[in-house]
Scaffold this active site. Structure first.
Site, mmCIF file in Angstrom:
data_model
loop_
_atom_site.group_PDB
_atom_site.id
_atom_site.type_symbol
_atom_site.label_atom_id
_atom_site.label_comp_id
_atom_site.label_asym_id
_atom_site.label_seq_id
_atom_site.Cartn_x
_atom_site.Cartn_y
_atom_site.Cartn_z
ATOM 1 N N SER A 136 0.781 -1.179 0.234
ATOM 2 C CA SER A 136 -0.328 -0.093 0.024
ATOM 3 C C SER A 136 1.110 1.488 -0.143
ATOM 4 O O SER A 136 2.159 0.869 0.845
ATOM 5 C CB SER A 136 -0.705 0.079 1.087
ATOM 6 N N TYR A 151 -0.921 -0.576 10.728
ATOM 7 C CA TYR A 151 -1.056 -1.153 8.903
ATOM 8 C C TYR A 151 0.097 -1.064 8.793
ATOM 9 O O TYR A 151 0.499 -1.012 7.604
ATOM 10 C CB TYR A 151 -1.842 -0.569 8.506
#
Ligand SMILES: NC(=O)c1ccc[n+]([C@@H]2O[C@H](COP(=O)([O-])OP(=O)(O)OC[C@H]3O[C@@H](n4cnc5c(N)ncnc54)[C@H](OP(=O)(O)O)[C@@H]3O)[C@@H](O)[C@H]2O)c1
Length: 229
Positions: A136, A151
């Site tokens: 990401s 994350y």
């Protein structure tokens, strides 16, 4: 036509990649933690006849070993897509528990490592010889606003994992890339995200097609835009 293995293919971006790949004629090995509950995948398998559904929990060594054992196919492209996002805030967010860290790091970092290692013989004997890690832009250390700590750090580590694998596997002619799928309308991305799963999946499959030994170690988005580490 290629054989593509996609982890976490029962919903979201993984499911869309499985659908597009099967529709273009690839054989898809699609994993789900609980295949009996993977309704959409079962329908896709029924409709296309090109989808093989297998059980896999990427955080469970016994599950990974059983999955590798059950795989007899040569895997042209291994897509390490399964992931979790369980806490969004800054330092004050009470959701940043030790258990949340464990879940995210095990799923997003150790998971791709364990599956890549177990599946390596199947990738090695394929023609395609490619591994794609779905990371990401939230893992970019250059674009770090200060939130979603587990994350963001897990996705930075996932890119680092891709870079190290690219180096170690270069002599074997296996290309490895890390990818940002865009901000996508899935359970994880939410209804207000920028793009539909189909657009992300189509872009990603195109980028995986373009991955080669000349570009191994790349970190780019679903449109091919390079992302700073
Ligand atoms: N959506 C976005 O905007 C976005 C943006 C950047 C990056 N990403 C990345 O793109 C990937 C796919 O995201 P998504 O939006 O499609 O998420 P999603 O809709 O939440 O789907 C996540 C998938 O991962 C699977 N999974 C979770 N933990 C697993 C485990 N331990 N073992 C095996 N499978 C597991 C889930 O299976 P279950 O159904 O069993 O939970 C599900 O199939 C992730 O790596 C995510 O971090 C997404």
């Amino acid at each position: 036509m290629a054989t593509i293995l996609i982890t976490g293919a029962n919903r979201g971006i993984g499911l869309s990649m499985a659908r597009l790949a099967a529709q273009r004629g690839d054989t898809v090995i699609a994993t789900a933690r609980v295949p009996q509950q993977a309704q959409a995948l079962a329908e896709l398998a029924e409709d296309t006849g090109r989808v093989i559904i297998r059980a896999l929990d990427v955080t469970d060594e016994a599950s990974v070993a059983a999955f590798a054992e059950a795989t007899t196919e040569a895997v042209d492209l291994l897509v390490l897509n399964a992931g979790v996002l369980n806490a969004y805030g800054g330092l004050d967010d009470p959701a940043h528990t030790a258990e949340a860290w464990r879940e995210v790091l095990m799923t997003n970092v150790a998971g791709p490592f364990l599956v890549a290692r177990a599946m390596l013989p199947h990738v090695d004997r394929s023609k395609g010889k490619k591994i794609a890690i779905v990371s990401s832009v939230m893992g970019s250390s250059e674009r770090a606003p200060g939130n979603a700590y587990p994350y963001r750090t897990s996705k930075a580590a996932a890119v680092n994992l891709a870079r190290n694998l690219a180096a170690e596997l270069e002599p074997r002619g296996i290309a490895v890339g890390a990818y940002h799928p865009g901000w996508v309308r899935t359970d994880m991305g939410g209804g207000g995200a920028d793009i539909a799963p189909e657009e992300s999946a189509g872009g990603l499959l195109g980028r995986f097609d373009a991955l080669s030994m000349a570009t191994t170690g790349v970190f780019e988005d679903y449109r091919g835009q390079e992302i700073p580490f």
